[in-house]
Design an enzyme around this catalytic site. Structure first.
Site, short mmCIF file in Angstrom:
data_model
loop_
_atom_site.label_atom_id
_atom_site.label_comp_id
_atom_site.label_asym_id
_atom_site.label_seq_id
_atom_site.Cartn_x
_atom_site.Cartn_y
_atom_site.Cartn_z
N HIS A 75 15.68 35.09 17.53
CA HIS A 75 16.26 33.76 17.77
C HIS A 75 15.31 32.92 18.61
O HIS A 75 14.96 33.30 19.72
CB HIS A 75 17.62 33.88 18.47
CG HIS A 75 18.71 34.34 17.55
ND1 HIS A 75 20.03 34.04 17.76
CD2 HIS A 75 18.68 35.06 16.41
CE1 HIS A 75 20.76 34.57 16.78
NE2 HIS A 75 19.95 35.20 15.95
N TYR A 204 27.14 28.86 23.32
CA TYR A 204 27.93 29.05 24.53
C TYR A 204 28.71 27.75 24.74
O TYR A 204 28.10 26.70 24.95
CB TYR A 204 27.03 29.29 25.74
CG TYR A 204 26.30 30.63 25.73
CD1 TYR A 204 25.16 30.82 24.95
CD2 TYR A 204 26.75 31.69 26.51
CE1 TYR A 204 24.50 32.04 24.95
CE2 TYR A 204 26.09 32.93 26.51
CZ TYR A 204 24.96 33.08 25.72
OH TYR A 204 24.31 34.29 25.72
N PRO A 296 28.75 38.91 31.46
CA PRO A 296 27.92 38.86 30.24
C PRO A 296 27.37 37.48 29.89
O PRO A 296 26.59 37.36 28.94
CB PRO A 296 28.87 39.36 29.14
CG PRO A 296 30.24 39.19 29.69
CD PRO A 296 30.15 39.25 31.17
N TYR A 395 16.64 33.02 30.35
CA TYR A 395 17.36 33.61 29.21
C TYR A 395 16.44 34.58 28.44
O TYR A 395 16.88 35.65 28.04
CB TYR A 395 17.88 32.51 28.28
CG TYR A 395 18.93 33.01 27.31
CD1 TYR A 395 20.26 33.16 27.70
CD2 TYR A 395 18.58 33.37 26.00
CE1 TYR A 395 21.22 33.64 26.81
CE2 TYR A 395 19.54 33.85 25.12
CZ TYR A 395 20.86 33.98 25.53
OH TYR A 395 21.80 34.47 24.66
P1 RFL Z 1 26.57 52.56 29.86
O1 RFL Z 1 26.36 51.92 28.52
O2 RFL Z 1 27.87 52.32 30.53
O3 RFL Z 1 26.35 54.13 29.67
C1 RFL Z 1 26.67 55.05 30.68
C2 RFL Z 1 26.96 56.39 30.02
O4 RFL Z 1 27.23 57.36 31.04
C3 RFL Z 1 28.36 58.15 30.66
N1 RFL Z 1 28.99 58.69 31.88
C4 RFL Z 1 28.85 59.96 32.28
N2 RFL Z 1 28.17 61.00 31.76
C5 RFL Z 1 28.24 62.18 32.42
N3 RFL Z 1 28.96 62.37 33.56
C6 RFL Z 1 29.64 61.35 34.12
N4 RFL Z 1 30.31 61.53 35.27
C7 RFL Z 1 29.60 60.09 33.48
N5 RFL Z 1 30.15 58.87 33.75
C8 RFL Z 1 29.77 58.05 32.77
C9 RFL Z 1 29.24 57.16 29.90
O5 RFL Z 1 30.15 57.83 29.05
C10 RFL Z 1 28.20 56.34 29.14
O6 RFL Z 1 27.92 56.88 27.88
O7 RFL Z 1 25.43 52.15 30.91
P2 RFL Z 1 23.86 51.84 30.64
O8 RFL Z 1 23.25 52.88 29.76
O9 RFL Z 1 23.29 51.56 31.98
O10 RFL Z 1 23.85 50.50 29.77
C11 RFL Z 1 24.30 49.29 30.29
C12 RFL Z 1 24.86 48.40 29.18
O11 RFL Z 1 25.82 49.14 28.46
C13 RFL Z 1 25.48 47.11 29.74
O12 RFL Z 1 24.71 46.58 30.79
C14 RFL Z 1 25.60 46.01 28.67
O13 RFL Z 1 26.45 46.40 27.64
C15 RFL Z 1 26.11 44.69 29.28
N6 RFL Z 1 26.34 43.65 28.27
C16 RFL Z 1 25.30 42.89 27.79
N7 RFL Z 1 24.03 43.11 28.21
C17 RFL Z 1 22.98 42.39 27.69
O14 RFL Z 1 21.85 42.61 28.11
N8 RFL Z 1 23.16 41.45 26.70
C18 RFL Z 1 24.40 41.17 26.21
O15 RFL Z 1 24.50 40.36 25.29
C19 RFL Z 1 25.54 41.87 26.78
N9 RFL Z 1 26.79 41.66 26.33
C20 RFL Z 1 27.64 43.41 27.79
C21 RFL Z 1 27.83 42.40 26.82
C22 RFL Z 1 28.74 44.16 28.24
C23 RFL Z 1 30.00 43.90 27.75
N10 RFL Z 1 31.06 44.72 28.24
C24 RFL Z 1 32.10 45.23 27.47
C25 RFL Z 1 31.00 45.24 29.59
C26 RFL Z 1 29.09 42.13 26.32
C27 RFL Z 1 30.19 42.86 26.81
C28 RFL Z 1 31.53 42.48 26.26
C1 PHB Z 2 27.09 39.61 22.23
O1 PHB Z 2 26.64 39.33 21.12
O2 PHB Z 2 27.89 40.55 22.39
C2 PHB Z 2 26.70 38.77 23.39
C3 PHB Z 2 25.68 37.85 23.26
C4 PHB Z 2 25.33 37.06 24.34
C5 PHB Z 2 26.00 37.20 25.55
C6 PHB Z 2 27.00 38.14 25.69
C7 PHB Z 2 27.35 38.95 24.61
O3 PHB Z 2 25.67 36.39 26.58
#
Ligand code: RFL
Ligand code: PHB
Length: 404
Positions: A75, A204, A296, A395
């Site tokens: 993008h 957004y 997020p 960004y």
């Molecule tokens: P995770 O993905 O939470 O993985 C952690 C893993 O550890 C396991 N775990 C354990 N394992 C063993 N023993 C224990 N005691 C444990 N406790 C936990 C868990 O089961 C899991 O598998 O952390 P990690 O790897 O640091 O990754 C981080 C990302 O997942 C997170 O920062 C992003 O998803 C945030 N996020 C976004 N980030 C972006 O850079 N761009 C985005 O567009 C974006 N959109 C988002 C998001 C997060 C969202 N939510 C739901 C929080 C959109 C949403 C809606």
């Molecule tokens: C997504 O596609 O899940 C997404 C993209 C951009 C954001 C947050 C989530 O800032």
């Protein structure tokens, strides 16, 4: 007790743990991942969609980029809309050629999982009672339970990649860590559907009814989000209600193109800013969501996890290749500098784009006044090229810092 040994023990098989494991293995550093849930469960979590160039480069370095490069969409820009008025942030032009990649966290996790399996690297799924021990000593180890049996994994270092609710951060004594937090007075309701995205770039949208985001996973799969009160439950939101509300929040000319369909997934995520300092304690390193959470709005969570991985991977490479253990002390400082920048950007974007009607006070300012400040701030930034550049630069992601 069953005992085994590895060089780096990684807790958590989310994107942080899997990417770190893959990079270390590439350089001959042995590692084992311990994960609480099953691989299918990990892949069922629908999260990030936007990857910075730094993340993309790291996945390429790990040798797992083949599908991402084929199926991901680059993008060049992103849109902000204020009620019906649209503003394009031309990422590529404003940053001298930088872009972001739209490719789902689920996909990248699946690619890393398969690569790990193909390389014959060990991941223990569905383990419980994971507990790091003696992390301040030269001989740390982890105990855990699998199939009712207790195991002990001896290692040189422990990477705590276990997310916000993991055990790693709690291993640092409360007196030795400081936590910073802001909980926002609303959540994001996300919906995934096999419908073509409403627009080729992300939008957004700030409106008086609240924030909305139009994102995507592919040419045939869309991801949308709505700002909702924290008291709302997913059950309160039928697909029909979601689509109706989304239409009112997207700019009118975009909304008229919206194609709706049944949801594949729907969930509500609370919004939080959180940082734990330091990110290293003895031979334990915190990586990704284990150490920090962002709302997020700036698409920074997964990308900050990737920059932590990049720093730790460089440090561990130096430790094993050159025997230089002094560089370990650089981890927290380097990682936190970038983390705080992402925290600040995500907080700022969240402040400007959401509706804070329900909050009586924010940042010590009365709600209605805060609202006016933020409307004016957004108006200023989108209408000035310098302002759009400030948004664009952050960004696409700030450069990674090298070790000293
Ligand atoms: P995770 O993905 O939470 O993985 C952690 C893993 O550890 C396991 N775990 C354990 N394992 C063993 N023993 C224990 N005691 C444990 N406790 C936990 C868990 O089961 C899991 O598998 O952390 P990690 O790897 O640091 O990754 C981080 C990302 O997942 C997170 O920062 C992003 O998803 C945030 N996020 C976004 N980030 C972006 O850079 N761009 C985005 O567009 C974006 N959109 C988002 C998001 C997060 C969202 N939510 C739901 C929080 C959109 C949403 C809606
Ligand atoms: C997504 O596609 O899940 C997404 C993209 C951009 C954001 C947050 C989530 O800032």
């Amino acid at each position: 007790m069953n005992t085994s040994k590895t060089q780096v023990a990684i807790i958590g098989a989310g994107p942080s743990g899997l990417l770190l494991g893959q990079l270390l293995a590439k350089h001959g550093i042995d590692n084992v991942i311990l994960e609480r849930v099953s691989g299918d469960y990990v892949l069922g979590r629908i999260r990030a969609g936007i990857l910075e160039q730094g993340f993309v480069d790291l996945v390429r370095e790990a040798g797992v980029a083949e599908r991402m490069d084929r199926e991901g969409h680059v993008h060049d820009g992103v849109e902000l809309s204020i009620n019906d008025k649209r503003y394009r942030i031309d990422l590529k032009e404003l940053t001298g050629g930088k872009t972001v990649m739209c490719y789902g966290q689920t996909e990248i996790t699946a690619d890393l999982m398969h690569a790990r399996k193909d390389a014959g690297l060990v991941t223990e799924y569905e383990v419980s009672d994971v507990q790091p021990h003696d992390v301040k000593s030269d001989n740390p180890y982890i105990t855990y339970t699998k199939n009712g049996e207790t195991h002990r994994l001896d290692c040189d270092y422990i990477a705590g990649c276990d997310g916000f609710h993991g055990v790693s951060r709690q291993t640092i004594p409360e007196t030795e860590r400081k936590e910073f937090e802001r909980v926002y007075p609303f959540g994001w309701l996300g919906l995934l559907a096999d419908t073509p995205p409403v627009h080729k770039e992300l939008i957004y949208a700030k409106t008086d009814r609240g924030f909305a985001l139009a994102s995507q996973r592919s040419d045939t799969r869309s991801r949308y989000y709505l700002q909702v009160p924290l008291t709302d439950k997913v059950e309160d939101w039928s697909d029909e209600r979601f689509w109706e509300e989304l239409k009112t929040r997207l700019p009118r000319d975009v909304a008229s193109d919206l194609i709706t369909g049944p949801s594949i997934e729907k969930s509500i995520a609370p919004l939080r800013s959180f940082v734990c300092e330091p990110m290293q304690y003895g031979r334990l390193f915190l990586v990704g969501d284990a150490a920090h959470i962002v709302p997020p709005t700036g698409a920074k969570g997964l990308n900050l996890a990737a920059s932590d991985v990049a720093t730790l991977y460089k440090i561990l490479q130096r430790v094993y290749k050159e025997g230089d253990t002094d560089c370990i002390g650089q981890y927290s400082e380097i990682a936190l500098r970038r983390v705080w920048n992402g925290e600040r950007f995500s907080w700022w974007m969240s402040n400007m784009l959401h509706n804070y009607d329900d909050e009586i006070q924010s940042n010590g300012v009365e709600g209605e006044t805060f609202k006016r400040f933020m409307e004016s701030e957004l108006d200023y930034y989108v209408n000035s090229e310098a302002g759009r550049r400030v948004i664009a630069e952050q960004y696409v992601g700030l450069p990674y810092e090298e070790l000293r």
